[in-house]
Design an enzyme around this catalytic site. Structure first.
Site, short mmCIF file in Angstrom:
data_model
loop_
_atom_site.label_atom_id
_atom_site.label_comp_id
_atom_site.label_asym_id
_atom_site.label_seq_id
_atom_site.Cartn_x
_atom_site.Cartn_y
_atom_site.Cartn_z
N GLU A 184 7.48 -81.99 38.16
CA GLU A 184 8.91 -81.04 38.50
C GLU A 184 9.17 -80.20 39.23
OE1 GLU A 184 10.83 -80.99 34.68
OE2 GLU A 184 11.63 -82.64 34.72
N GLU A 253 10.29 -89.25 32.32
CA GLU A 253 11.03 -89.05 31.55
C GLU A 253 12.12 -89.35 30.68
OE1 GLU A 253 9.56 -85.33 31.47
OE2 GLU A 253 8.22 -85.60 32.24
C1 GAL Z 1 9.98 -82.10 31.95
C2 GAL Z 1 9.18 -81.62 31.51
C3 GAL Z 1 8.20 -82.31 30.56
C4 GAL Z 1 8.96 -81.86 29.18
C5 GAL Z 1 9.89 -82.07 29.26
C6 GAL Z 1 11.09 -81.51 28.12
O1 GAL Z 1 11.08 -81.35 32.35
O2 GAL Z 1 8.36 -82.31 33.06
O3 GAL Z 1 6.97 -81.85 30.75
O4 GAL Z 1 8.61 -80.20 29.39
O5 GAL Z 1 11.04 -80.90 30.37
O6 GAL Z 1 10.46 -82.00 26.60
#
Ligand code: GAL
Length: 849
Positions: A184, A253
């Site tokens: 990110e 994610e």
């Molecule tokens: C994203 C990040 C993850 C985790 C997630 C929230 O922005 O890539 O590593 O932090 O948010 O759980």
């Protein structure tokens, strides 16, 4: 050597590892539609399980539960600061045995996505980057900076070589089909000026030059260079398009819940909305979807970041922190995965046609005219259910839902109709049992060993300075604790010594938490929170004439894990004043402060079972209650049975806990405010955001702390607690996580996704209630059953005015004594003539034992 003998070992490996689906031997390539593995296009459902957030004993079970849930890929970050403890000194033991974890995935016949980072965020301490790197002179993280790039490249290369050596990349026959570099970074580039772009290009080239034979991804990297694939993170990614028409649409994610912070409420994301987001993604041409997290697990020891991330990283994920499938979420997603799998062939074979079926009503049809056809029908309206006509058939679409038709005709799944079983899970307390190996037994049979820390400097002070130091720069995160101490002389003529009014201590800190002691007595505590680390302390204190010792225990609660230039965020005191003297306020901020890093007990390692550290523990059967700065040690038996275990710390204050020297982690049953907003029911409809459905107002953010079963010995288990501010250790219990009831709640006309092949879809089965007990148990009691219009939730159903009186006996006949049962909502089973004109439901609550 002939061809056969050189290939034989590989073929054998293939056979052993391919019982499910994958024999990894080929290239992994891609085009705009999907990854192509071994020459075959794939739709992939992936599950994030972070290996250090559970223990090796849990790994096979977690991976298996993911596989049973219809997942075919496991995804994990690699946790740099867990592996490289100091420059060049590596650790791959226990929870950090990455090779073992990847091999377990391989043995399960699943693929693996390895997100090497090595910056990861992840609510993990310092975002995964070792704290020591911040103190290598001249280092700035995540930009075009020589030391950072050098260490990042070293670590990445180390991990890649390890994976290559173990033959774990797909072209070597291993499970790893994708690797990630950075994480990110797109969000934060703006903080790094010109160095940002150069860093992105460097990172991509550095990664690609590792020659791993599988593609590299970068998530949320809008300007990802051509040689890596940009992917999406978020609650929804259906509208995402990669930054090149040659790259497939991948979702690294999908957050099926959210993380928790100490002092905050509990977030919930409904299963219906998670399923909706996934169905929409595949409807809109997505090809890889990963749940972050599928099993969140535990931030053992001091691994959590934030700051203020709880020790639990449950995440309301499909598998709960303790390793049990979370129902109905796990089951609902399993059915979704089956529906997607049934549609896979059509989805990968043809281009979709998007049809509008009305306002906020949309179909995507994958039909190449050859007879293979799949369709997704979506109702994007947040409030109104609707009927749509598709290919001359009428379909009912609840608001904010997607129906999946693997043959373009029959609905096998609708994201808003949860037909899979639900459960009631409880934490059943069991008192600490003295171990047979205990030397002697106290009142309750328990003997406690007690050791009390000095409130202030112990041993020799570390250093003295006029004014304050930064907490993190001083401890370098070797401990949470830093003592700031000073003394003041109070004249006998101070008015407050005569009056009832007391002077007021005012402290400002950049974070994260603090206990203030005067003359060894705790005066009060204060802390920041997950959204704002700095805080102020203001409390009347007791001072005496003459010399007064002021000892302030500053604490970190996990280091910052993300944000632009995050590694420079400080902590610790910035101002200390006392108000209420004859001539006003005394400012101690520039006084002489004496510092001590960490606790004496930490320094002595008194939580280690075999430490011969000369600690003078004092034994008692009546341990002190509400006493700050106290170490407690007790020797106990494991709780009975084999259920997962949580340590109930609701009667304690704040501190750290260990079992047999293994770090359970930080405990802190701090409550969220009871004045905030919480919900009883969460409306799944409409866009989700972390604050949408919160529960637990006025309750501890985390009461139970996971103690993995594999940490227990048959007897003689040493539980050590360090309590900072005072609690009642006699009320500590082990609680066992038990599923007390299973439920099913289905309505007539609910879609069925039992079919294993698309040709059998629509074979005319009625809706059915399914119940399945955990292994080796069977249904022993039907607590509730009603066919008609029952209401309520699992654990609290009640009959409506429409009820078939034979419901219970019917269910008992089919289910009692069985591990698994299914009852169709048919004429044979129930009185379908009841309350004509209404859609009837069947609700069951049963107990397995
Ligand atoms: C994203 C990040 C993850 C985790 C997630 C929230 O922005 O890539 O590593 O932090 O948010 O759980």
């Amino acid at each position: 050597m002939n061809i056969f003998s050189s290939f034989f070992p590989f073929l054998l490996l293939c056979f052993l590892t391919s019982l499910f689906s994958s024999c990894f031997a080929g290239n992994v390539t891609y085009d705009r539609r999907s990854l192509i593995i071994d020459g075959q296009r794939k739709l992939l459902i992936s599950a994030a399980i972070h290996y250090p957030r559970s223990v090796p004993g849990m790994w096979p079970g977690l991976v298996q539960t993911a596989k049973e849930g219809g997942v075919n890929v496991i995804e994990s970050y690699v946790f740099w600061n867990g592996h490289e403890l100091s420059p060049g000194k590596y650790n791959f033991e226990g929870r950090y045995d990455l090779v073992k974890f990847v091999k377990i995935v391989q043995q399960a016949g699943m693929y693996m996505i390895l997100r090497i980072g090595p910056f990861v965020a992840a609510e993990w301490n310092f975002g995964g980057v070792p704290v020591w790197l911040h103190y290598v002179p001249g280092t700035v993280f995540r930009t075009d900076n020589e030391p950072f790039k050098r260490y990042m490249q070293n670590f990445t290369t180390f991990i890649v070589n390890l994976m290559k050596q173990e033959k774990l990349f797909a072209p070597q026959g291993g499970p790893i089909i994708l690797a990630q570099v950075e994480n990110e970074y797109g969000y934060y580039e703006k903080f790094y000026g010109d160095g940002a772009k150069r860093y992105v290009t460097w990172a991509a080239n550095m990664a690609v030059s590792q020659n791993i034979g599988v593609p590299w991804i970068m998530c949320q990297q809008y300007d990802a260079p051509d040689n890596v694939i940009s992917t999406c993170n978020g609650f929804y990614c259906d509208q995402f398009t990669p930054n090149s028409p040659n790259k497939p649409k991948m979702w690294t994610e999908n957050w099926p819940g959210w993380f928790k912070t100490f002092g905050a409420r509990d977030p919930h994301r409904p299963a219906e909305d998670v399923a909706f987001s996934v169905a929409r993604f595949f409807q809109k041409g997505g090809s890889v979807q990963n749940y972050y997290m599928y099993h969140g697990g535990t931030n053992f020891g001091r691994t959590s970041g934030g700051p203020f991330i709880t020790t639990s990283y449950d995440y309301e994920a499909p598998i709960d922190e303790y390793g049990l499938p979370r129902l109905p979420k796990w089951g609902h997603l399993k059915e979704l995965h089956r529906a997607i799998k049934l549609s896979e062939h059509a989805l990968l074979k043809s281009e979709p046609t998007t049809l509008s079926l009305g306002p906020s009503l949309e179909a995507d049809v994958y039909d190449d005219g050859s007879g293979v056809c799949a369709a997704f029908l979506a109702n994007l309206d947040e409030k109104t259910d609707n009927n749509v006509v598709f290919r001359n058939v009428s379909y009912h679409l609840p608001a904010w839902s997607v129906s999946i038709l693997p043959d373009c005709k029959n609905v096998v799944f609708n994201t808003a109709k949860v037909g899979s079983q639900a459960s009631v899970v409880e934490m059943v307390p069991e008192e600490l049992q003295p171990s047979v190996a205990s030397p002697s037994k106290g009142l309750k049979g328990l003997i406690w060993d007690i050791y009390v820390e000095n409130a202030g400097i112990w041993g020799v002070a570390d250093f003295t300075k006029n004014g304050f130091v930064d907490h993190i720069n001083t401890t370098k995160d070797t401990t949470d604790y830093l003592w700031y101490t000073t003394s003041i002389i109070i004249g006998e003529n101070e008015e407050f010594l005569k009056k009832a009014s007391r002077p007021v201590l005012l402290i400002e800190s950049q974070g994260h938490a603090l206990h203030a002691f005067v003359n060894q007595e705790l005066q009060g505590s204060a802390s920041g929170n997950g959204s704002h680390s700095p805080f102020k302390f203001k409390k009347p204190i007791s001072l005496k004439a003459g010399k007064n010792e002021i000892a302030l225990l500053s604490m970190t609660v996990g280091l910052q894990n993300a944000g632009g230039l995050y590694e420079w965020v400080g902590a610790g005191l910035t101002s200390v004043k006392i108000e209420g003297f004859n001539n006003g306020t005394m400012d101690l901020s520039m006084s002489k402060w004496t510092y001590k890093i960490g606790l004496q007990g930490e320094h002595l390692g008194i939580y280690k079972p075999d430490s011969l550290n000369g600690v003078k523990w004092v034994s008692t059967s009546e341990p002190p209650i509400n006493q700050p700065l106290t170490w407690y040690k007790v020797v106990v038996d494991p709780p009975s049975g084999d259920e997962p275990v949580g340590l109930d710390m609701v009667h304690m204050g704040k501190g750290l806990a260990w079992l047999n020297g293994e770090e359970i982690g930080r405990y802190w049953p701090i409550k969220s405010s009871k004045h905030e907003k919480c919900v009883d029911e969460c409306d799944y409809r409409g866009k989700f955001f972390p604050d949408k459905c919160l529960t637990g107002c006025g309750e501890p953010s985390q009461r139970w702390y996971h103690v993995p079963r594999s940490w227990f010995k048959p007897s003689g288990n040493i539980l050590v607690i360090f309590e900072e501010k005072g609690g009642d250790p006699t009320k500590i219990t082990f609680s066992k996580r038990k599923t007390s009831s299973l439920c099913s709640h289905v309505a007539e006309g609910f879609p069925m996704v039992e079919q294993e092949s698309v040709s059998k879809v629509g074979s005319g089965k009625s809706a059915a209630a399914h119940l399945k007990c955990p292994k080796n148990t069977s249904i022993s009691n039907v607590k509730f059953a009603s066919f008609g219009n029952p209401t309520g939730r699992c654990g609290s159903y009640s009959k409506g005015d429409c009820h078939d009186p034979n419901s219970t006996s019917t269910v008992e006949k089919v289910c009692l004594g069985k591990n698994e049962c299914a009852i169709e909502l048919t004429e044979e089973n129930f009185d379908k003539g009841l309350c004509p004109g209404t859609t009837k439901k069947l609700a069951i609550e049963a107990v397995c034992s």
